[in-house]
Design a protein around this motif. Structure first.
Motif, mmCIF file in Angstrom:
data_model
loop_
_atom_site.group_PDB
_atom_site.id
_atom_site.type_symbol
_atom_site.label_atom_id
_atom_site.label_comp_id
_atom_site.label_asym_id
_atom_site.label_seq_id
_atom_site.Cartn_x
_atom_site.Cartn_y
_atom_site.Cartn_z
ATOM 1 N N LYS A 1 -18.335 -25.298 20.478
ATOM 2 C CA LYS A 1 -19.232 -25.847 21.516
ATOM 3 C C LYS A 1 -19.795 -27.056 21.343
ATOM 4 O O LYS A 1 -19.609 -27.716 20.230
ATOM 5 C CB LYS A 1 -20.481 -24.423 21.234
ATOM 6 C CG LYS A 1 -20.106 -23.219 21.265
ATOM 7 C CD LYS A 1 -19.374 -22.762 22.747
ATOM 8 C CE LYS A 1 -19.077 -21.299 22.812
ATOM 9 N NZ LYS A 1 -17.909 -20.931 23.588
ATOM 10 N N THR B 1 -22.178 -29.692 20.325
ATOM 11 C CA THR B 1 -23.005 -29.656 19.153
ATOM 12 C C THR B 1 -23.660 -31.069 19.003
ATOM 13 O O THR B 1 -24.320 -31.328 17.939
ATOM 14 C CB THR B 1 -22.384 -29.568 17.861
ATOM 15 O OG1 THR B 1 -21.398 -30.462 17.582
ATOM 16 C CG2 THR B 1 -21.778 -27.870 17.727
ATOM 17 N N LYS C 1 -26.295 -32.332 20.755
ATOM 18 C CA LYS C 1 -27.942 -32.143 20.743
ATOM 19 C C LYS C 1 -28.150 -31.842 19.196
ATOM 20 O O LYS C 1 -29.261 -32.373 18.748
ATOM 21 C CB LYS C 1 -28.321 -31.063 21.561
ATOM 22 C CG LYS C 1 -28.210 -31.379 23.051
ATOM 23 C CD LYS C 1 -28.954 -32.556 23.611
ATOM 24 C CE LYS C 1 -28.951 -33.044 25.000
ATOM 25 N NZ LYS C 1 -29.609 -34.037 25.435
ATOM 26 N N LYS C 2 -27.593 -30.965 18.638
ATOM 27 C CA LYS C 2 -28.022 -30.479 17.193
ATOM 28 C C LYS C 2 -27.703 -31.765 16.074
ATOM 29 O O LYS C 2 -28.544 -31.909 15.463
ATOM 30 C CB LYS C 2 -27.070 -29.291 16.857
ATOM 31 C CG LYS C 2 -27.105 -29.018 15.267
ATOM 32 C CD LYS C 2 -26.243 -27.677 15.108
ATOM 33 C CE LYS C 2 -25.091 -28.258 14.665
ATOM 34 N NZ LYS C 2 -24.110 -27.486 13.699
ATOM 35 N N TYR C 3 -26.611 -32.513 16.454
ATOM 36 C CA TYR C 3 -26.337 -33.815 15.528
ATOM 37 C C TYR C 3 -27.523 -34.745 15.696
ATOM 38 O O TYR C 3 -27.770 -35.373 14.838
ATOM 39 C CB TYR C 3 -25.085 -33.810 15.584
ATOM 40 C CG TYR C 3 -24.050 -33.089 14.887
ATOM 41 C CD1 TYR C 3 -24.409 -32.781 13.433
ATOM 42 C CD2 TYR C 3 -22.966 -32.584 15.482
ATOM 43 C CE1 TYR C 3 -23.545 -31.995 12.679
ATOM 44 C CE2 TYR C 3 -22.185 -31.705 14.844
ATOM 45 C CZ TYR C 3 -22.208 -31.298 13.577
ATOM 46 O OH TYR C 3 -21.640 -30.500 12.762
ATOM 47 N N GLN C 4 -27.717 -34.864 17.010
ATOM 48 C CA GLN C 4 -28.718 -35.924 17.446
ATOM 49 C C GLN C 4 -30.009 -35.532 16.788
ATOM 50 O O GLN C 4 -30.741 -36.521 16.054
ATOM 51 C CB GLN C 4 -28.842 -35.996 18.795
ATOM 52 C CG GLN C 4 -28.066 -36.751 19.735
ATOM 53 C CD GLN C 4 -28.217 -37.045 21.173
ATOM 54 O OE1 GLN C 4 -28.815 -35.998 21.657
ATOM 55 N NE2 GLN C 4 -27.741 -37.964 21.650
ATOM 56 N N ALA C 5 -30.468 -34.497 16.951
ATOM 57 C CA ALA C 5 -31.753 -34.090 16.049
ATOM 58 C C ALA C 5 -31.549 -34.192 14.596
ATOM 59 O O ALA C 5 -32.648 -34.715 13.936
ATOM 60 C CB ALA C 5 -32.172 -32.481 16.478
ATOM 61 N N LEU C 6 -30.535 -33.816 14.036
ATOM 62 C CA LEU C 6 -30.467 -33.910 12.580
ATOM 63 C C LEU C 6 -30.415 -35.338 12.198
ATOM 64 O O LEU C 6 -31.049 -35.659 11.239
ATOM 65 C CB LEU C 6 -28.849 -33.381 12.286
ATOM 66 C CG LEU C 6 -28.546 -33.593 10.581
ATOM 67 C CD1 LEU C 6 -29.536 -32.783 9.816
ATOM 68 C CD2 LEU C 6 -27.162 -33.267 10.291
ATOM 69 N N LYS D 1 -33.843 -37.154 12.640
ATOM 70 C CA LYS D 1 -34.972 -36.542 11.633
ATOM 71 C C LYS D 1 -35.648 -37.692 10.742
ATOM 72 O O LYS D 1 -34.521 -38.368 9.960
ATOM 73 C CB LYS D 1 -34.679 -35.329 11.156
ATOM 74 C CG LYS D 1 -35.702 -34.466 10.191
ATOM 75 C CD LYS D 1 -35.514 -33.348 9.957
ATOM 76 C CE LYS D 1 -34.029 -33.535 9.105
ATOM 77 N NZ LYS D 1 -33.706 -32.193 8.548
ATOM 78 N N ARG E 1 -26.231 -35.181 6.154
ATOM 79 C CA ARG E 1 -25.569 -33.713 6.230
ATOM 80 C C ARG E 1 -25.570 -33.016 4.918
ATOM 81 O O ARG E 1 -24.988 -32.068 4.693
ATOM 82 C CB ARG E 1 -24.312 -33.880 6.738
ATOM 83 C CG ARG E 1 -24.205 -34.348 8.471
ATOM 84 C CD ARG E 1 -23.010 -34.219 9.036
ATOM 85 N NE ARG E 1 -22.396 -33.040 9.069
ATOM 86 C CZ ARG E 1 -21.154 -32.825 9.519
ATOM 87 N NH1 ARG E 1 -20.547 -33.582 9.876
ATOM 88 N NH2 ARG E 1 -20.553 -31.494 9.555
#
Length: 109
Positions: A53, A55, A57-62, A65, A75
């Protein structure tokens, strides 16, 4: 019978240009037929089920941060292990290169 002419730029004899050699003729009567169909086809049902799927948005947030870590270590353990291995190999390679250069600089007895 083919004709030849003297090419003054090259200084040699050359055959005539833009001609088909004797015995060979261009007998193309119809365009080449394609073997496979060029029409797009639908993939089998369930083909995209195993596809990862989106991902982003998830990696941008990670990665955005504010935790004080550099991006290449965000990571976790895997990034830290790869960073440590890269630095170790770099240091080992530099020391080994100096050792080899030192050994080549002086004559062996």
């Amino acid at each position: 019978m083919s004709s030849y002419k003297f090419d003054s730029l090259k200084g040699r004899i050359s055959g005539k240009t833009n001609s088909i050699p004797e015995g060979l003729t261009a007998n193309i009567k119809e365009p080449a037929q394609l073997i496979w169909s060029q029409k797009p086809h639908r993939p089998a049902p369930g083909f995209w089920d195993d596809y990862p799927k989106n991902t982003i948005k998830k990696y941008q947030a990670l990665f955005q941060k504010p935790d004080g870590l550099p991006v290449h270590l965000k990571r976790g353990f895997r990034d830290k292990g790869m960073y440590a291995a890269t630095m170790g190999l770099t240091i080992f390679g530099s020391i080994y290169a100096c050792y080899v250069l030192y050994g080549m600089s002086f004559k062996k007895e």
